[in-house]
Design a protein around this motif. Structure first.
Motif, PDB file in Angstrom:
ATOM      1  N   ASP A  41      -5.845   7.282   5.524  1.00  0.00           N
ATOM      2  CA  ASP A  41      -4.858   7.648   4.495  1.00  0.00           C
ATOM      3  C   ASP A  41      -4.258   9.029   4.743  1.00  0.00           C
ATOM      4  OD1 ASP A  41      -5.328   5.225   3.318  1.00  0.00           O
ATOM      5  OD2 ASP A  41      -6.083   6.026   1.426  1.00  0.00           O
ATOM      6  N   ARG A  46     -11.065   4.277   3.660  1.00  0.00           N
ATOM      7  CA  ARG A  46      -9.624   4.524   3.802  1.00  0.00           C
ATOM      8  C   ARG A  46      -9.427   5.796   4.623  1.00  0.00           C
ATOM      9  NH1 ARG A  46      -6.114   1.387   0.952  1.00  0.00           N
ATOM     10  NH2 ARG A  46      -4.646   3.104   1.036  1.00  0.00           N
ATOM     11  N   THR A 105     -13.993   9.053  -4.449  1.00  0.00           N
ATOM     12  CA  THR A 105     -12.967   9.988  -3.979  1.00  0.00           C
ATOM     13  C   THR A 105     -12.001  10.307  -5.113  1.00  0.00           C
ATOM     14  OG1 THR A 105     -13.145   8.998  -1.791  1.00  0.00           O
ATOM     15  CG2 THR A 105     -11.211  10.370  -2.200  1.00  0.00           C
ATOM     16  N   TYR A 106     -11.528   9.273  -5.807  1.00  0.00           N
ATOM     17  CA  TYR A 106     -10.584   9.486  -6.908  1.00  0.00           C
ATOM     18  C   TYR A 106     -11.250  10.221  -8.072  1.00  0.00           C
ATOM     19  CZ  TYR A 106      -7.763   6.034  -4.364  1.00  0.00           C
ATOM     20  OH  TYR A 106      -7.046   5.356  -3.420  1.00  0.00           O
ATOM     21  N   HIS A 149     -11.558  12.527   1.206  1.00  0.00           N
ATOM     22  CA  HIS A 149     -11.410  11.343   2.045  1.00  0.00           C
ATOM     23  C   HIS A 149     -12.339  10.234   1.566  1.00  0.00           C
ATOM     24  CE1 HIS A 149      -9.385  13.784   5.186  1.00  0.00           C
ATOM     25  NE2 HIS A 149     -10.227  14.719   4.787  1.00  0.00           N
ATOM     26  N   SER A 150     -11.869   8.997   1.641  1.00  0.00           N
ATOM     27  CA  SER A 150     -12.693   7.829   1.351  1.00  0.00           C
ATOM     28  C   SER A 150     -13.130   7.199   2.671  1.00  0.00           C
ATOM     29  CB  SER A 150     -11.892   6.802   0.546  1.00  0.00           C
ATOM     30  OG  SER A 150     -12.596   5.585   0.482  1.00  0.00           O
ATOM     31  N   SER A 158     -16.777   5.862  -1.074  1.00  0.00           N
ATOM     32  CA  SER A 158     -15.872   4.864  -1.649  1.00  0.00           C
ATOM     33  C   SER A 158     -14.620   5.547  -2.206  1.00  0.00           C
ATOM     34  CB  SER A 158     -16.566   4.092  -2.778  1.00  0.00           C
ATOM     35  OG  SER A 158     -16.709   4.927  -3.914  1.00  0.00           O
ATOM     36  N   SER A 159     -13.589   4.749  -2.390  1.00  0.00           N
ATOM     37  CA  SER A 159     -12.359   5.263  -2.991  1.00  0.00           C
ATOM     38  C   SER A 159     -12.597   5.678  -4.439  1.00  0.00           C
ATOM     39  CB  SER A 159     -11.252   4.209  -2.928  1.00  0.00           C
ATOM     40  OG  SER A 159     -10.914   3.936  -1.599  1.00  0.00           O
ATOM     41  N   ALA A 208      -6.832  14.100  -3.195  1.00  0.00           N
ATOM     42  CA  ALA A 208      -7.053  12.813  -2.527  1.00  0.00           C
ATOM     43  C   ALA A 208      -5.708  12.179  -2.231  1.00  0.00           C
ATOM     44  CB  ALA A 208      -7.871  11.882  -3.427  1.00  0.00           C
ATOM     45  N   ASP A 219       0.853  -1.194   0.000  1.00  0.00           N
ATOM     46  CA  ASP A 219       0.000   0.000   0.000  1.00  0.00           C
ATOM     47  C   ASP A 219       0.887   1.242   0.000  1.00  0.00           C
ATOM     48  OD1 ASP A 219      -2.524   1.262   0.045  1.00  0.00           O
ATOM     49  OD2 ASP A 219      -2.357   1.595   2.193  1.00  0.00           O
ATOM     50  N   GLY A 256      -3.948   8.897  -2.834  1.00  0.00           N
ATOM     51  CA  GLY A 256      -4.201   7.788  -3.736  1.00  0.00           C
ATOM     52  C   GLY A 256      -3.298   6.606  -3.513  1.00  0.00           C
ATOM     53  N   GLN A 257      -3.841   5.429  -3.800  1.00  0.00           N
ATOM     54  CA  GLN A 257      -3.051   4.202  -3.827  1.00  0.00           C
ATOM     55  C   GLN A 257      -2.376   4.172  -5.195  1.00  0.00           C
ATOM     56  OE1 GLN A 257      -6.729   1.954  -2.724  1.00  0.00           O
ATOM     57  NE2 GLN A 257      -5.220   0.630  -1.758  1.00  0.00           N
TER      58      GLN A 257
END
Length: 171
Positions: free
Chosen positions: A70, A67, A97-98, A63-64, A93-94, A108, A34, A110-111
């Motif tokens: 983060d 997550r 968010t993205y 924010h998600s 949800s992510s 955001a 991650d 991000g992963q």
């Protein structure tokens, strides 16, 4: 955080899980770590003149729900927990968010692996050159009491190959 799968209740052979990888009664194999970093649209970088950490005070932090840590984790890693005073906007949800980050709503965390396509095509831009690797990761998991069959092993091998290809292409 999403709850770990209950293999007795859900009756599946394998699951992709996010966490520390040490769930009781479960065997795991690491898929990818991650690695997180703030991301936003190129349009927002330009309009908000985002070039240093203090500039995060000028824009909403996105924010998600799943997550939630983060931003706190990343801000602690860069030794700027004071920036958490910016409550920002939360999404369920992510993905949402993205998408809000792509649309220029805010920044955001991000992963990086999951956003590699958006980063490659320039839809999202990583900020501040400060990726942070958290102690969690994505794992493929299965119940200890059920040995993996040939098909499940083949699937895991294929999945890890796909991830390795994506990581190689991204670097």
């Amino acid at each position: 955080m999403v709850a770990p799968i209950d293999f007795e209740k859900d009756k599946v052979d394998l699951a992709v899980q996010f966490g520390a990888g040490n769930w009781p009664g479960v065997e795991t194999e690491l898929l990818f770590k991650d690695l997180i970093q703030p991301v936003c649209s190129p349009k927002l970088i330009k309009s908000a003149r985002l070039s240093e950490l203090d500039d995060l005070k000028k824009v909403p932090l996105l924010h998600s729900h799943y997550r939630r840590t983060d931003w706190p984790d990343w801000l602690m890693a860069v030794k700027r927990p004071d920036l958490l005073a910016n409550e920002g906007i939360s999404f369920p949800s992510s993905v949402l968010t993205y998408q809000a980050a792509v649309e220029g709503v805010g920044v955001a965390v991000g992963q990086l692996f999951l956003l590699r396509n958006e980063i490659q095509d320039g839809t999202l831009v990583p900020l501040f050159n400060a990726p942070f690797e958290r102690p969690m990761a994505h794992y493929v998991a299965w119940p200890k009491q059920r040995p993996l069959g040939r098909k499940a092993r083949s699937f895991i091998h294929w999945l890890k190959g796909q991830i390795a290809e994506s990581l190689a292409a991204a670097s």
